[in-house]
Each structure stands twice: as structure tokens, then as C-alpha cells.
Design a protein around this motif. Structure first.
Motif, short mmCIF file in Angstrom:
data_model
loop_
_atom_site.label_atom_id
_atom_site.label_comp_id
_atom_site.label_asym_id
_atom_site.label_seq_id
_atom_site.Cartn_x
_atom_site.Cartn_y
_atom_site.Cartn_z
N VAL A 220 68.96 -58.45 -18.47
CA VAL A 220 67.83 -58.86 -19.28
C VAL A 220 66.58 -58.53 -18.48
O VAL A 220 66.50 -58.85 -17.30
N TYR A 221 65.61 -57.89 -19.14
CA TYR A 221 64.38 -57.56 -18.43
C TYR A 221 63.19 -58.29 -19.03
O TYR A 221 62.92 -58.17 -20.22
N CYS A 222 62.51 -59.04 -18.19
CA CYS A 222 61.28 -59.71 -18.62
C CYS A 222 60.18 -59.21 -17.67
O CYS A 222 60.06 -59.71 -16.54
N PRO A 223 59.43 -58.21 -18.11
CA PRO A 223 58.51 -57.56 -17.19
C PRO A 223 57.23 -58.36 -16.94
O PRO A 223 56.90 -59.28 -17.68
N GLY A 224 56.53 -57.97 -15.90
CA GLY A 224 55.26 -58.61 -15.54
C GLY A 224 54.28 -58.66 -16.69
O GLY A 224 53.48 -59.60 -16.81
N LYS A 225 54.35 -57.68 -17.58
CA LYS A 225 53.46 -57.66 -18.73
C LYS A 225 53.64 -58.93 -19.57
O LYS A 225 52.69 -59.42 -20.19
N CYS A 226 54.87 -59.45 -19.57
CA CYS A 226 55.14 -60.67 -20.33
C CYS A 226 54.76 -61.91 -19.52
O CYS A 226 54.07 -62.80 -20.02
#
Ligand SMILES: *[C@@H]1O[C@H](CO)[C@@H](O)[C@H](O)[C@H]1NC(C)=O
Ligand SMILES: *[C@@H]1O[C@H](CO)[C@@H](O)[C@H](O)[C@H]1NC(C)=O
Ligand SMILES: *[C@@H]1O[C@H](CO)[C@@H](O)[C@H](O)[C@H]1NC(C)=O
Ligand SMILES: *[C@@H]1O[C@H](CO)[C@@H](O)[C@H](O)[C@H]1NC(C)=O
Ligand SMILES: *[C@@H]1O[C@H](CO)[C@@H](O)[C@H](O)[C@H]1NC(C)=O
Ligand SMILES: *[C@@H]1O[C@H](CO)[C@@H](O)[C@H](O)[C@H]1NC(C)=O
Length: 654
Positions: A404-410
Motif C-alpha cells: 500500500v502506498y500513501c505518498p507524502g503528497k497525501c
């Protein structure tokens, strides 16, 4: 002497004789009695000073015959102390095992011998299968005390958290499978231990701060209020094993309170059907049209509508879980906001034998205070879309990992750092390990939000020993590892126990000024099904896919229009080439991220939904966190191979 009187029947007999001879004169008798009482008083005072006060308790067997008390290592004292209280006069065994099996498990066997002396022996399971556990070449379990009476044996021992012995289990904050056994026969020596007559396995968290003391304070405080969220008479179906039941409940119009603890109140007799329950807040949504209309949450592909609107998880309990108690300075706000009036209860029932006539009114009991605590908590969910085209796990895999990827943008939508102090890692039956990784400026930081020994049947919110700080802009990767050796067909994302999930539910402080946060990532569904041999024009995807809420149909070889799950079951043969490609795809393909920020009290007051944005590949982890090597300096054990000698004098026997 007085201890023996109290604790071993042999000595009691000895003393009865003494008392009988003294009994010729009443005065002597009285003197003996008062002397005995005096000795008793002294010994119980000593007892209190000498006995550690155990912070953790668990009953390991269904009949309450094997109880375990323990205290984890604390700062400056790296010993765990365990006390086994077992309804036997023979030997007792406790083991630490990766998967619940005896093979290669770390084991300790102890008993009180015929002459009343406690004995302990550090052992390990055979390399494979079951069988007589050989003694460790290094003895790391130290006897503290041991005694028995007519019915019970009580053995207290200690060991280091990490004994540095490869034949011992290193205690971590992972789920630990405790294996237990006993036999009523007393061994004549450590080389002559008769086979167990009773045994079993139970998962536990060995390190978590214990919450029971806090619970006692809460229960004793007259200002504590309770509020029950109760399901109304749910009838379990007899044609399917899994039922997710959803009910909207309207909250009373009370002043603002803090939830300071919660307890699952399983209806008596239904313990084996109630699997887990989640309470979700519904933000400011008006859910009044659903009142009195409880329903199955998921009906094959249909999802109970409130599921989309009520996604702020507030409390969770699952089989094996205990009371949840907030730290004494924290509380989770509830009531006092006339717009936030509704919650959703979601209950997962499991009725594997399809037993008829089961109905259930279990409840969540919230313990509340109106004396608001200084720190408020909020919640964050990071996970994989719950959909058959978001998670696909080939059969016969020892380990298969989804990302699962939750990037810095989020995460940069947060305005300040958050401190995650507890949470729940959630997969279904295939889950074997899970971890939340946090990458800040290219460097991964240490995260205790992980479990390398995941147990579906033991899901309980874990307290982190130190809060996991998430800063705005941090990249987050959640990895879920599954083992599918006993599956014959593809396993896929879904809500049933036989389907899979990958969710990290986290609670943090201080509460931010929003009602719901979620970060969910999705692989490209058509690219996924292409790996499984479907051409893009064979697949039809309807729905927004936001939370995996899409209906996927496939035109199969016979030109029939079937659901994707039926196609997986009936038409798909997963090859090893597909399995390899699928693993690479789950890790490295571009994903779409749902960066949810719901609630009208968001910054600007206008963000009512999440945003979807693409990321063009995996989140990079240039400097993964490396666990420092264990420092194993002093040897904790006797180093002796003799197993029948206590390694430490027992103070308890005087
Ligand atoms: C154990 O708890 C009792 C009662 O709370 C207390 O009096 C005693 O000092 C404690 N003993 C130790 C060793 O902490
Ligand atoms: C024997 O010991 C057990 C465990 O400490 C205790 O619960 C039980 O009450 C004792 N029985 C008697 C008769 O003292
Ligand atoms: C297959 O059936 C679904 C509804 O069950 C429908 O939405 C879809 O358009 C159909 N696909 C084709 C190619 O007819
Ligand atoms: C899907 O696969 C195609 C190649 O077949 C690739 O060009 C595209 O970037 C992929 N899209 C996603 C979102 O994975
Ligand atoms: C949170 O939002 C409410 C309503 O928009 C506002 O009144 C309050 O001041 C905000 N609190 C903080 C800490 O920003
Ligand atoms: C919400 O309001 C803020 C501040 O007024 C504005 O910058 C932002 O673009 C708005 N967002 C949406 C989704 O309308």
C-alpha cells in the motif's frame, strides 16, 4: 518451614502430626496456633515484598486450568518474569512458538518434585514435528519459586527478553503463540518427563502495556458513565458462514464526553460466532433514513450504503481482544456535536457449521467521562482497496506481499505531525505478517507498527512502546504478507474471512480538526486481470472504485458474462509464471491513491470527499531501517547442561 506448611501437602502432613502431639494441653495448642498465625503473617508480608506484582495475565486453556501471569522487562531490568498457575501436581510446560507448533519452539518445563523442591529445565521442540523436547545446551530460564498444594502447581521463573541463545525465543512486541502442556505425573528427573496429557496454543501480546490497572480505576470512579451500543437481535443465516451485519445507531443528545475505555459485551453463548466488531463514526452525515433498517453490510457485490459515509473507525474488537483503555491523559471525543449524531456498528459473524437458530444482541460498552482529559485522539486508516481487482494472491505461495502506498503528497495534507500510539493491523485468514513503514526524506524510521507473527484469531489494538510519529510529507508503505499454501485457487480482496484485506487502523494524538482520514491505494484493475490472462475488452468495471466499490464482470471463453469472482473460482488456472508476474506487479506497478479527507470541518470547510491521484510506481525507500544487531554480552543462564538444578535459590521456600 512455614512456607512448606502452606504450600506443599507433604509438609502439611508433617505439621498436623506436630500439632496433634502438642494438642495434649490446650495452652500449648493455643501457643502453637498463635505462633503459626504469627509466622503466617510474617510469611505473607514477605511474600508481598518478594512476589513481583504481575502486570499481565492470560488464561491459556478453555477450562481455566492453565493460567499465566507475567511482567515484561522494564528499563534497567531486562528480565521477563512469568508465573504459571496450573491445575496439576505433575509437570507443566510453556513454550514460545512461531506458528503454534512444537517444532523448533522455545520451551520450559517445570515441576515440584517428590521432596517438594521445584525444578526447571530450558528445552526446545525437535527440529521437525512433535516429540520429546531436548534440553538447551545453555539454560536461560531461572527459577524464582515453585510450590504446589493439593490441586495446583505454581512456578515462577524469569528469563531475559533476548537470551542470545538461538534455541530460545526472542521476545518482541509481535503476537506470540504460547504453547502450553501438562501431565499429572511428577517426573523423576529431567530425562524422564512423561508425555503431556493436555496441551494447546494461545496467542498473546507479551510486551504491550497492560491496561487492566487503568480499567480498575475507571470502574471504581463514580463519575465514569457507560453507554452501550447494542445490536438488535441479529439472526445468523444458515446458508453461509460469514455475515457482516450493519446497523446505524443514533447517539443521545448528551454533552461532550471522552471515551476512556471500551469493552466488548458478547452475548452469553455466542462467543464462538462473534468474530469482530467495528464502530464507525458517520461524520456529519444525516443517516436518519437508515435507523431501524439494519442489513447485511455486503451482499456479494453490493455494499450497504452507509458503509461509504461512515468510515471513521472509532473502536474495534476482535476475537481474543481485551478491554481497550486509553492512557490516563487521553480521551476520544464523543457527543456534544449536534451534527455528528450517528454511528455505524459493523459486526462480523462466523458460523462455520451453519448452526441454525442463533440470534445475537452483543454490544460495545463505552466508558465515558465528562471531566474532559487534556489530550484528544483521532484516527487514520491506511490500506489497500477492498476489491477483487485490488488484491490478488496466487495459491501455493509461502509468502506473497502486497504494498500500500500513501505518498507524502497525501500526508502533507496534515498540518502538524501526529503521534500514533495504538492501532490494529488487519488482514484476513492468509495474513502472516504486516508492517507500516515510514520514510522521511529518503530515510526509513523505526516503526513498531508491525507484526511478523500475525494471527487472524488474535486481533487486538496494540499499544506501541513509543508513539510512531508521522510528519506531514512522510511517505508511508504498508506491507501485508500472506501465506496461501493451503489454497487451491486465487484469493482476492473482499470482506469475507476467505477474502483478504490489508488495513492499518491507527489512533493518534493530538486530534486534528477533521473527522475522517484515510489513505487507500489501488493497482490498475485491468492491468491486474491482464496478468491473469484476460484481455482488456473482456473485463467490464462499473462503479467508482473509491473504496473498492466496483462491480467487475468478465466475458469468459464461452462468451458468458460472469462476475470476476466466479471467473476466478471456475475459469482461472494460476500458473507459476502468473504468480511471479503478480508479485512484481503488486510491488512495482503504478497505483492510484485515494487520499481521503472528509468532513465539513476540514481546513476551508469545503472538503467533503477524498481526492484520487496517481503515483507512477512504488514509493522508493533509499535507506531502509535496519534493526540494530542484538547486544548479547552477559550470559544470563548458568551455562550448565544440567537441567535438574534450580539456577537461582528460591527465596520462597525459606
Ligand atoms: C505489590 O502490590 C502491593 C499492593 O498494591 C504493594 O503493597 C507491594 O509493595 C507491591 N510489591 C512490589 C514488589 O511492588
Ligand atoms: C491451591 O493453589 C491454587 C493456586 O495458587 C489456589 O488457587 C488454590 O486456592 C489453592 N488451594 C488450596 C486448598 O489452598
Ligand atoms: C455484464 O453484466 C453486467 C451486469 O451484470 C453489465 O453491467 C455489463 O455491461 C455486462 N457486460 C457485457 C459485455 O455485456
Ligand atoms: C497499465 O499497463 C500499461 C501497459 O500495458 C501501461 O502503459 C500503463 O501505464 C499501466 N497503467 C497502470 C496505471 O498501471
Ligand atoms: C476546528 O474547526 C472548528 C469549526 O470549523 C473551529 O471552530 C475550531 O476553531 C477549529 N479548531 C482548531 C484547533 O483549529
Ligand atoms: C476550499 O476552500 C479553500 C479556502 O477557501 C480553497 O483554497 C480550496 O480551493 C477549496 N477547496 C475546494 C475543494 O473547493
Amino acid at each position: 518451614m512455614q512456607e512448606r506448611l502452606r504450600e506443599t501437602t507433604g509438609s502439611t502432613a508433617e505439621l498436623t502430626c506436630g500439632a496433634a502431639s502438642a494438642g495434649r494441653s490446650t495452652t500449648t495448642m493455643l501457643t502453637v496456633v498463635s505462633l503459626l498465625l504469627a509466622l503466617f503473617a510474617v510469611s505473607s508480608a514477605q511474600q508481598q515484598l518478594q512476589q513481583p506484582n504481575f502486570t499481565h495475565q492470560a488464561v491459556l486453556d478453555p477450562n481455566g486450568k492453565f493460567r499465566l501471569n507475567w511482567s515484561p522487562a522494564t528499563n534497567g531490568n531486562d528480565y521477563f518474569t512469568f508465573e504459571c498457575v496450573v491445575a496439576t501436581r505433575g509437570w507443566i510446560g510453556l513454550g514460545f512458538s512461531t506458528n503454534g507448533a512444537m517444532a523448533a519452539a522455545d520451551m520450559v518445563i517445570a515441576w515440584v518434585d517428590a521432596s517438594g523442591r521445584p525444578q526447571i529445565s530450558d528445552r526446545h521442540g525437535p527440529a521437525q514435528g512433535n516429540g520429546f523436547p531436548p534440553a538447551d545446551s545453555k539454560q536461560d530460564y531461572e527459577l524464582v519459586s515453585g510450590r504446589k498444594n493439593n490441586t495446583h502447581t505454581v512456578i515462577t521463573f524469569r528469563r531475559k527478553q533476548d537470551t542470545c541463545d538461538p534455541q530460545d525465543w526472542k521476545i518482541t512486541s509481535d503476537t506470540t503463540r504460547l504453547i502450553w502442556a501438562y501431565n499429572d505425573q511428577v517426573p523423576t528427573s529431567a530425562d524422564d518427563i512423561p508425555k503431556h496429557t493436555e496441551r494447546g496454543v494461545k496467542s498473546a501480546q507479551l510486551i504491550n502495556p497492560q491496561t487492566k490497572d487503568g480499567m480498575a480505576t475507571i470502574l471504581a470512579d463514580p463519575s465514569t458513565k457507560i453507554y452501550d451500543l447494542r445490536l438488535t437481535n441479529v439472526k445468523l443465516p444458515t446458508d453461509k458462514r460469514t455475515l457482516y451485519w450493519c446497523e446505524i445507531i443514533e447517539l443521545p443528545n448528551w454533552n461532550k464526553h471522552h471515551v476512556i475505555a471500551n469493552r466488548m459485551m458478547v452475548q452469553k453463548g455466542n462467543e464462538r460466532y462473534v468474530h469482530h466488531m467495528v464502530m464507525y463514526g458517520c461524520g456529519e452525515e444525516d443517516m436518519s433514513e437508515y435507523l431501524g433498517k439494519p442489513a447485511a453490510c455486503f451482499d456479494d457485490m453490493e455494499v450497504f450504503n452507509p458503509m461509504h459515509k461512515c468510515s471513521d473507525y472509532r473502536a474495534v474488537w476482535a476475537v481474543g481482544g481485551e478491554d481497550f483503555v486509553y492512557p490516563s491523559n487521553m480521551g476520544s471525543p464523543i457527543f456534544g456535536n449536534s451534527k455528528q449524531r450517528f454511528v455505524l456498528l459493523e459486526m462480523h459473524y462466523d458460523n462455520p457449521d451453519l448452526k441454525p437458530g442463533i440470534s445475537d444482541s452483543s454490544a460495545f460498552r463505552l466508558y465515558l467521562t465528562e471531566k474532559l482529559r487534556p489530550v484528544e485522539t483521532g484516527r487514520l486508516t491506511i490500506g489497500q482497496g477492498v476489491s477483487p481487482v485490488a488484491i490478488a494472491i496466487p495459491p501455493k505461495q509461502q509468502r506473497f506481499t502486497t504494498y500500500v502506498y500513501c505518498p507524502g503528497k497525501c500526508t502533507s495534507r496534515m498540518t502538524e505531525p501526529i503521534n500514533v500510539f495504538t492501532g490494529l493491523l488487519h488482514t484476513h485468514l492468509l495474513g502472516v505478517a504486516m508492517r507500516v513503514r515510514v520514510i522521511r526524506n529518503g530515510v526509513e524510521i523505526k516503526s513498531d507498527m508491525r507484526d511478523d507473527h500475525y494471527d487472524f484469531n488474535y486481533q487486538t489494538p496494540v499499544y506501541l512502546s513509543k508513539p510512531l510519529v508521522i510528519m506531514p510529507g512522510d511517505d508511508i508503505i504498508v506491507e501485508c504478507t500472506y501465506g496461501s499454501m493451503d489454497r487451491e485457487t486465487l484469493s482476492y480482496g473482499g470482506f469475507g474471512s476467505d477474502n483478504e484485506m490489508c488495513l492499518a487502523l491507527m489512533e493518534y494524538y493530538p486530534k486534528r480538526n477533521i473527522t475522517t482520514e484515510a489513505c487507500m491505494s489501488f493497482v490498475d484493475p485491468k492491468n491486474l486481470t491482464e496478468i491473469l490472462g484476460l484481455k482488456k475488452d473482456q473485463v467490464n468495471i462499473a462503479g467508482d472504485g473509491g473504496f473498492g466499490n466496483n462491480k467487475v464482470t468478465v466475458i469468459n471463453q464461452k462468451k458468458q458474462n460472469v462476475t470476476i469472482t466466479n471467473w476466478y473460482k471456475n475459469d482461472l488456472k494460476v500458473t507459476s509464471d502468473m504468480a511471479t508476474k503478480l508479485q512484481d506487479f503488486m510491488k512495482n506497478s503504478p497505483e492510484t491513491v485515494y487520499c481521503g479527507l472528509q468532513g465539513r470541518d476540514s481546513p476551508g470547510g469545503n472538503v467533503t470527499d477524498g481526492t484520487l491521484f496517481p503515483i507512477d510506481g512504488p514509493i522508493k525507500n533509499p535507506r531502509p531501517y535496519v534493526e540494530p544487531a542484538a547486544v548479547c554480552t552477559a550470559s544470563s543462564g548458568s551455562g550448565s547442561t544440567t537441567t535438574s538444578q534450580p539456577t537461582r535459590a528460591t527465596t520462597n521456600r525459606g
